[in-house]
Design a protein around this motif. Structure first.
Motif: not given
Length: 127
Positions: A55-59, A66-69, A84-85, A99-101
Protein backbone atom coordinates in the motif's frame (compact mmCIF):
# COMPACT_ATOMS: atom_id res chain seq x y z
CA UNK A 1 -5.92 -4.70 10.06
CA UNK A 2 -5.71 -6.99 13.08
CA UNK A 3 -2.06 -6.01 13.65
CA UNK A 4 -3.06 -2.35 13.54
CA UNK A 5 -5.97 -2.65 15.98
CA UNK A 6 -3.78 -4.61 18.39
CA UNK A 7 -0.98 -2.02 18.14
CA UNK A 8 -3.50 0.73 18.90
CA UNK A 9 -4.81 -1.18 21.94
CA UNK A 10 -8.25 -1.68 20.38
CA UNK A 11 -8.32 -5.46 20.61
CA UNK A 12 -8.25 -8.16 17.99
CA UNK A 13 -10.04 -7.13 14.81
CA UNK A 14 -10.26 -10.79 13.81
CA UNK A 15 -12.45 -11.47 16.86
CA UNK A 16 -14.92 -8.67 16.09
CA UNK A 17 -18.22 -9.48 14.42
CA UNK A 18 -19.02 -8.05 11.00
CA UNK A 19 -21.04 -5.10 12.28
CA UNK A 20 -18.27 -4.06 14.69
CA UNK A 21 -15.75 -4.27 11.86
CA UNK A 22 -17.93 -2.17 9.56
CA UNK A 23 -18.53 0.44 12.28
CA UNK A 24 -14.82 0.79 13.04
CA UNK A 25 -13.71 0.79 9.39
CA UNK A 26 -16.39 3.37 8.53
CA UNK A 27 -15.30 5.66 11.36
CA UNK A 28 -11.65 5.37 10.36
CA UNK A 29 -12.40 6.08 6.70
CA UNK A 30 -13.68 9.55 7.62
CA UNK A 31 -11.24 10.19 10.46
CA UNK A 32 -8.41 12.61 9.63
CA UNK A 33 -6.00 11.01 12.10
CA UNK A 34 -3.16 8.79 10.95
CA UNK A 35 -3.92 5.12 11.50
CA UNK A 36 -0.95 2.95 10.59
CA UNK A 37 1.65 2.83 13.41
CA UNK A 38 5.38 3.13 12.75
CA UNK A 39 7.04 -0.11 11.75
CA UNK A 40 8.91 -0.01 15.08
CA UNK A 41 5.73 -0.05 17.17
CA UNK A 42 3.81 -2.47 15.00
CA UNK A 43 4.32 -6.09 16.04
CA UNK A 44 3.76 -7.61 12.62
CA UNK A 45 4.85 -10.70 10.78
CA UNK A 46 6.39 -10.59 7.32
CA UNK A 47 3.01 -11.00 5.60
CA UNK A 48 1.60 -7.92 7.33
CA UNK A 49 4.74 -5.93 6.57
CA UNK A 50 4.47 -6.95 2.91
CA UNK A 51 0.83 -5.82 2.73
CA UNK A 52 1.64 -2.45 4.29
CA UNK A 53 4.66 -2.05 1.99
CA UNK A 54 2.41 -2.76 -1.00
CA UNK A 55 0.00 0.00 0.00
CA UNK A 56 2.90 2.37 0.68
CA UNK A 57 4.22 1.65 -2.83
CA UNK A 58 0.76 2.24 -4.34
CA UNK A 59 0.78 5.68 -2.72
CA UNK A 60 3.88 6.61 -4.74
CA UNK A 61 2.38 5.73 -8.13
CA UNK A 62 0.47 8.12 -10.37
CA UNK A 63 -3.28 7.40 -10.44
CA UNK A 64 -3.23 6.55 -14.14
CA UNK A 65 -1.06 3.53 -13.28
CA UNK A 66 -3.72 2.04 -11.04
CA UNK A 67 -6.82 0.07 -12.00
CA UNK A 68 -8.78 -2.10 -9.63
CA UNK A 69 -7.60 -3.78 -6.46
CA UNK A 70 -8.99 -7.32 -6.55
CA UNK A 71 -9.64 -9.19 -3.32
CA UNK A 72 -9.49 -12.95 -3.72
CA UNK A 73 -11.87 -15.00 -1.55
CA UNK A 74 -13.91 -11.97 -0.45
CA UNK A 75 -16.68 -12.86 1.96
CA UNK A 76 -17.90 -9.66 3.56
CA UNK A 77 -18.40 -5.93 3.22
CA UNK A 78 -15.61 -5.41 5.73
CA UNK A 79 -13.17 -7.08 3.33
CA UNK A 80 -13.77 -4.29 0.82
CA UNK A 81 -13.79 -1.54 3.45
CA UNK A 82 -10.49 -2.77 4.90
CA UNK A 83 -8.75 -2.48 1.52
CA UNK A 84 -10.26 0.96 0.98
CA UNK A 85 -9.07 2.04 4.43
CA UNK A 86 -5.52 0.78 3.85
CA UNK A 87 -5.38 2.72 0.57
CA UNK A 88 -6.62 5.93 2.16
CA UNK A 89 -4.43 5.72 5.27
CA UNK A 90 -1.37 4.79 3.22
CA UNK A 91 -1.73 7.99 1.24
CA UNK A 92 -3.02 6.69 -2.09
CA UNK A 93 -4.15 9.97 -3.69
CA UNK A 94 -6.86 8.45 -5.89
CA UNK A 95 -7.81 5.15 -4.26
CA UNK A 96 -8.51 2.34 -6.67
CA UNK A 97 -11.90 0.76 -6.91
CA UNK A 98 -11.96 -2.45 -4.91
CA UNK A 99 -13.23 -5.55 -6.71
CA UNK A 100 -14.28 -8.38 -4.39
CA UNK A 101 -13.99 -11.84 -5.91
CA UNK A 102 -16.65 -14.16 -4.50
CA UNK A 103 -15.17 -17.55 -5.30
CA UNK A 104 -17.00 -20.22 -3.32
CA UNK A 105 -20.59 -21.28 -3.88
CA UNK A 106 -21.59 -19.93 -0.46
CA UNK A 107 -19.81 -16.62 -1.08
CA UNK A 108 -21.48 -16.28 -4.48
CA UNK A 109 -24.88 -16.93 -2.92
CA UNK A 110 -24.18 -14.30 -0.25
CA UNK A 111 -22.73 -11.76 -2.70
CA UNK A 112 -25.96 -9.78 -3.25
CA UNK A 113 -26.41 -9.35 0.51
CA UNK A 114 -22.74 -8.42 0.98
CA UNK A 115 -22.80 -5.84 -1.81
CA UNK A 116 -26.09 -4.37 -0.56
CA UNK A 117 -24.54 -4.03 2.91
CA UNK A 118 -21.46 -2.39 1.44
CA UNK A 119 -23.57 0.11 -0.50
CA UNK A 120 -25.43 0.98 2.71
CA UNK A 121 -22.21 2.24 4.35
CA UNK A 122 -22.14 6.03 4.10
CA UNK A 123 -18.34 6.21 4.34
CA UNK A 124 -18.08 3.86 1.35
CA UNK A 125 -20.67 5.64 -0.77
CA UNK A 126 -18.98 8.95 -0.08
CA UNK A 127 -15.55 7.57 -0.99
Amino acid sequence: IDAITRALGLGRYLEWDEEARIAWLSAELVSPRPLIPDAGTLAADERVKEVLATFALLATLPPECLGAYCISMARSASDVLAVRLLQVKSGVKSPMRVAPLFETREDLQNAPRVVARLFSVAAYKGA
